[in-house]
Write an enzyme that holds these catalytic residues in place. Structure first.
Site, PDB file in Angstrom:
ATOM      1  N   LYS A 176      40.697  37.210  -6.911  1.00  0.00           N
ATOM      2  CA  LYS A 176      39.841  36.209  -6.268  1.00  0.00           C
ATOM      3  C   LYS A 176      38.615  37.150  -5.538  1.00  0.00           C
ATOM      4  CE  LYS A 176      38.999  34.309  -2.821  1.00  0.00           C
ATOM      5  NZ  LYS A 176      37.505  34.326  -2.154  1.00  0.00           N
ATOM      6  N   GLU A 252      45.149  46.049   2.875  1.00  0.00           N
ATOM      7  CA  GLU A 252      43.954  46.898   3.334  1.00  0.00           C
ATOM      8  C   GLU A 252      43.144  46.362   4.367  1.00  0.00           C
ATOM      9  OE1 GLU A 252      42.521  49.186   0.193  1.00  0.00           O
ATOM     10  OE2 GLU A 252      44.617  49.979  -0.169  1.00  0.00           O
ATOM     11  N   CYS A 286      34.701  49.805   5.358  1.00  0.00           N
ATOM     12  CA  CYS A 286      35.883  49.835   6.134  1.00  0.00           C
ATOM     13  C   CYS A 286      36.034  51.062   6.721  1.00  0.00           C
ATOM     14  CB  CYS A 286      37.086  49.418   5.468  1.00  0.00           C
ATOM     15  SG  CYS A 286      37.367  50.390   3.745  1.00  0.00           S
ATOM     16  N   GLU A 388      35.942  45.068  15.764  1.00  0.00           N
ATOM     17  CA  GLU A 388      35.142  45.752  14.753  1.00  0.00           C
ATOM     18  C   GLU A 388      33.888  44.895  14.277  1.00  0.00           C
ATOM     19  OE1 GLU A 388      36.630  44.645  10.817  1.00  0.00           O
ATOM     20  OE2 GLU A 388      36.421  46.871  10.113  1.00  0.00           O
TER      21      GLU A 388
HETATM   22  P1  NAD Z   1      37.632  38.520   4.565  1.00  0.00           P
HETATM   23  O1  NAD Z   1      39.036  38.778   5.323  1.00  0.00           O
HETATM   24  O2  NAD Z   1      36.860  37.538   5.292  1.00  0.00           O
HETATM   25  O3  NAD Z   1      37.459  38.217   3.146  1.00  0.00           O
HETATM   26  C1  NAD Z   1      38.322  38.725   2.344  1.00  0.00           C
HETATM   27  C2  NAD Z   1      38.879  37.874   0.989  1.00  0.00           C
HETATM   28  O4  NAD Z   1      39.684  37.001   1.548  1.00  0.00           O
HETATM   29  C3  NAD Z   1      37.681  37.284   0.461  1.00  0.00           C
HETATM   30  O5  NAD Z   1      37.906  36.999  -0.674  1.00  0.00           O
HETATM   31  C4  NAD Z   1      38.093  35.514   1.140  1.00  0.00           C
HETATM   32  O6  NAD Z   1      37.545  34.648   0.439  1.00  0.00           O
HETATM   33  C5  NAD Z   1      39.489  35.650   0.967  1.00  0.00           C
HETATM   34  N1  NAD Z   1      39.976  34.556   2.194  1.00  0.00           N
HETATM   35  C6  NAD Z   1      39.753  34.526   3.254  1.00  0.00           C
HETATM   36  N2  NAD Z   1      40.657  33.524   3.983  1.00  0.00           N
HETATM   37  C7  NAD Z   1      41.727  33.509   3.138  1.00  0.00           C
HETATM   38  C8  NAD Z   1      43.027  32.818   3.105  1.00  0.00           C
HETATM   39  N3  NAD Z   1      43.401  31.912   4.140  1.00  0.00           N
HETATM   40  N4  NAD Z   1      43.741  32.956   2.068  1.00  0.00           N
HETATM   41  C9  NAD Z   1      43.390  33.719   1.151  1.00  0.00           C
HETATM   42  N5  NAD Z   1      42.257  34.322   0.858  1.00  0.00           N
HETATM   43  C10 NAD Z   1      41.533  34.242   1.897  1.00  0.00           C
HETATM   44  O7  NAD Z   1      36.900  40.016   4.517  1.00  0.00           O
HETATM   45  P2  NAD Z   1      35.359  40.216   4.274  1.00  0.00           P
HETATM   46  O8  NAD Z   1      34.482  39.749   5.380  1.00  0.00           O
HETATM   47  O9  NAD Z   1      35.305  39.764   2.690  1.00  0.00           O
HETATM   48  O10 NAD Z   1      35.637  42.000   4.334  1.00  0.00           O
HETATM   49  C11 NAD Z   1      35.170  42.721   5.410  1.00  0.00           C
HETATM   50  C12 NAD Z   1      36.557  43.064   5.920  1.00  0.00           C
HETATM   51  O11 NAD Z   1      37.216  43.825   5.156  1.00  0.00           O
HETATM   52  C13 NAD Z   1      36.292  44.025   7.090  1.00  0.00           C
HETATM   53  O12 NAD Z   1      37.374  43.653   8.289  1.00  0.00           O
HETATM   54  C14 NAD Z   1      36.645  45.248   6.590  1.00  0.00           C
HETATM   55  O13 NAD Z   1      37.021  46.218   7.425  1.00  0.00           O
HETATM   56  C15 NAD Z   1      37.664  44.984   5.689  1.00  0.00           C
HETATM   57  N6  NAD Z   1      37.927  46.056   4.581  1.00  0.00           N
HETATM   58  C16 NAD Z   1      38.938  46.774   4.676  1.00  0.00           C
HETATM   59  C17 NAD Z   1      39.121  47.760   3.719  1.00  0.00           C
HETATM   60  C18 NAD Z   1      40.348  48.824   3.674  1.00  0.00           C
HETATM   61  O14 NAD Z   1      40.626  49.448   2.644  1.00  0.00           O
HETATM   62  N7  NAD Z   1      40.944  48.750   4.575  1.00  0.00           N
HETATM   63  C19 NAD Z   1      38.184  47.955   2.617  1.00  0.00           C
HETATM   64  C20 NAD Z   1      36.887  47.133   2.774  1.00  0.00           C
HETATM   65  C21 NAD Z   1      36.926  46.115   3.903  1.00  0.00           C
END
Ligand code: NAD
Length: 484
Positions: A176, A252, A286, A388
């Site tokens: 997804k 992550e 991240c 963040e």
């Molecule tokens: P997000 O959590 O908004 O979305 C991530 C994914 O989850 C998307 O595909 C979204 O559609 C899906 N999603 C959202 N709500 C959901 C639910 N209730 N059930 C299932 N899926 C759901 O994150 P983002 O804005 O896309 O990315 C930025 C964030 O990701 C930042 O917090 C960043 O730190 C983190 N990040 C962490 C790492 C790591 O390795 N730790 C790497 C990259 C990004």
């Protein structure tokens, strides 16, 4: 107008319901994306389940590894297609995607194919009272259908970081992608078909989180394990979904990563590294730095050099060869980042540089641009020092002792990454050992060897992936005990 489809059982599947993908550069609609409903998610999970007992399951590890090398080679052959798709979705500079996103996206398939081919399992001889003994050996089998839920900041790279090891271990996946970055996941479907990955092994469903493909996928009981990259809050929601059926998760999540700069550092290297860790990918990494602690004797000089570096960044379109910083991913994210810019000022920050929106010409004025921003003067309790932001910004504050800076660096709910800059290696080791984070760099940032463990402590993550650590999540280890 581009149409982006789901990819289910080897077929590109459109839906009546679609959503718009807008360009971060100017907010223009660049694609219509087919939104997967329950029907499509069910079909994707079913095809992934069926593929678990199809030709994919019968491949020898070496054959599977060869196919995955083929996937990497085909991504590289179609490098320009992937580059164009990733850059269109994210607005990031071509130079960045060319040397990071696409090559690393391809490499993830090779690295994990090789890990799986070469890593042995354990064997123990056990004494028994009758003197004949027993042999214990472990085998690894796939977990089953793995749901891969991805963010938008490094779309192909972070998706293949999961899909690579999952497939190398013999699983099947339903991906997804983020609603902000749908293109490269669907393009990868073309690669899978071209290389001969059996139908149903790799599936993609597009959509949002709650009430959409993300929720349908993670609550689906046909999914055996869920690997997620994204915000901590989303991760918590997915863990709740995973509790039904007691399904394992790999998480992550967010970070609020510190950089600690000692007065004895190589000054130029510390500036170069910190500028990169704060501003690369417009701060949407991240592992990026948002809190910078600088030992007092070099504080003023450090702030001045960071200001100079930030102001030397060239904000622009991805294709311009001198562009070093692109827009944020979306209007929504721009509004979030700007709300932190406002909050910093309200809480009394000194704005060293930036703090607003750059003047962009023509239709670029409608894009998700923000200025690279540096603050000083805030207490560690200020919002931009605790939460963040995920934008091109940092707060820099002085410190006086090693003890003090370790305490302040660790005073956070997050624990993803940290950078330490010092020419005293004893200090480097000592401080690194005491930092509460999954990844600590000494005198560098984002130097990644894919064989090493990757993941966060505290609210930044659960579990480790990378190298052999990925096998812990993507396989079930079974002990077989043979009485002799
Ligand atoms: P997000 O959590 O908004 O979305 C991530 C994914 O989850 C998307 O595909 C979204 O559609 C899906 N999603 C959202 N709500 C959901 C639910 N209730 N059930 C299932 N899926 C759901 O994150 P983002 O804005 O896309 O990315 C930025 C964030 O990701 C930042 O917090 C960043 O730190 C983190 N990040 C962490 C790492 C790591 O390795 N730790 C790497 C990259 C990004």
């Amino acid at each position: 107008m581009k149409q982006i489809s789901n990819f289910i059982n080897g077929e590109f599947v459109s839906t009546a319901k679609t959503f718009e993908k807008r360009s971060p550069l100017n907010d223009a609609v660049i694609a219509q994306v087919a939104e997967a409903g329950k029907v499509e998610v069910d079909a994707a999970v079913e095809s992934a389940r069926a593929a678990l007992s199809g030709p994919w399951a019968k491949l020898a590890i070496a054959e599977r590894a060869d196919l995955l090398h083929g996937v990497a080679n085909e991504i590289n052959r179609r490098f320009d297609d992937f580059l164009a798709a990733e850059v269109a979705d994210t607005g990031k500079p071509m130079s960045l995607a060319r040397h990071l996103d696409i090559p690393r996206g391809a490499a993830n398939f090779k690295v994990f194919a090789d890990v799986v081919k070469n890593v042995p399992t354990e064997f123990f001889e056990t004494a028994t009272p009758d003197g004949r003994g027993a042999h214990n050996y472990a085998t690894r089998s796939p977990v089953g259908v793995v749901a891969v839920v991805c963010p938008w900041n490094l779309p192909l790279l972070l998706m293949t970081w999961k899909v690579g090891p999952a497939l190398a271990c013999g699983n099947t996946v339903v991906v997804k992608p983020s609603e902000e970055t749908p293109q490269t996941a669907t393009l990868l479907g073309e690669v899978m078909n071209a290389v001969g990955i059996p139908k149903g092994v790799y599936n993609v469903v597009h959509g949002f989180g709650p009430g959409s493909a993300g929720e349908y996928l993670t609550t689906h009981q046909g999914v055996n394990a869920i690997t997620f990259t994204g915000e901590t809050r989303t991760g918590a929601a997915i863990m709740k979904a995973a509790a039904d059926g007691a399904r394992p998760v790999s998480m992550e999540m967010g970070g609020k990563n510190p950089a600690i700069v000692f007065a004895d550092c190589d000054f130029e290297a510390a500036i170069e590294g910190t500028l990169r860790s704060v501003f690369a990918n417009s701060g949407q990494v991240c592992l990026g730095t948002e809190r910078v602690y600088v030992e007092r004797p070099i504080f003023d000089r450090f702030v001045a050099a960071m200001k100079q570096g930030a102001e030397a960044l060239t904000i622009g379109v991805p294709t311009a060869s001198d562009t070093t910083m692109g827009p944020l991913i979306s209007q929504e994210h721009k509004n979030k980042v700007l709300s932190y810019y406002k909050k910093a000022v309200e809480e009394g920050a000194t704005v060293i540089t930036g703090g607003g929106i750059p003047a962009m010409a023509g239709d670029l004025a409608y894009g998700a641009w923000v200025q690279p921003t540096i603050w000083t003067g805030l207490s560690d309790h200020a919002a931009v020092c605790r939460e963040e932001v995920f934008g091109p910004c940092c707060h820099i504050s002085p410190f006086d002792s090693e003890e003090e800076v370790i305490r302040r660096a660790n005073d956070t709910q997050y624990g993803l990454a940290a950078s330490i800059w010092t020419s005293n290696l004893q200090r480097g080791h000592r401080v690194a050992a005491r930092i509460e984070a999954g990844l600590v760099w000494v005198n560098s940032w984002f130097l990644r060897d894919l064989r090493t463990p990757f993941g966060g402590t505290k609210q930044s993550g659960i579990g480790r992936e990378g190298g052999v650590h990925s096998l812990e999540f993507y396989t079930e280890l079974k002990n077989i005990c043979i009485k002799l």
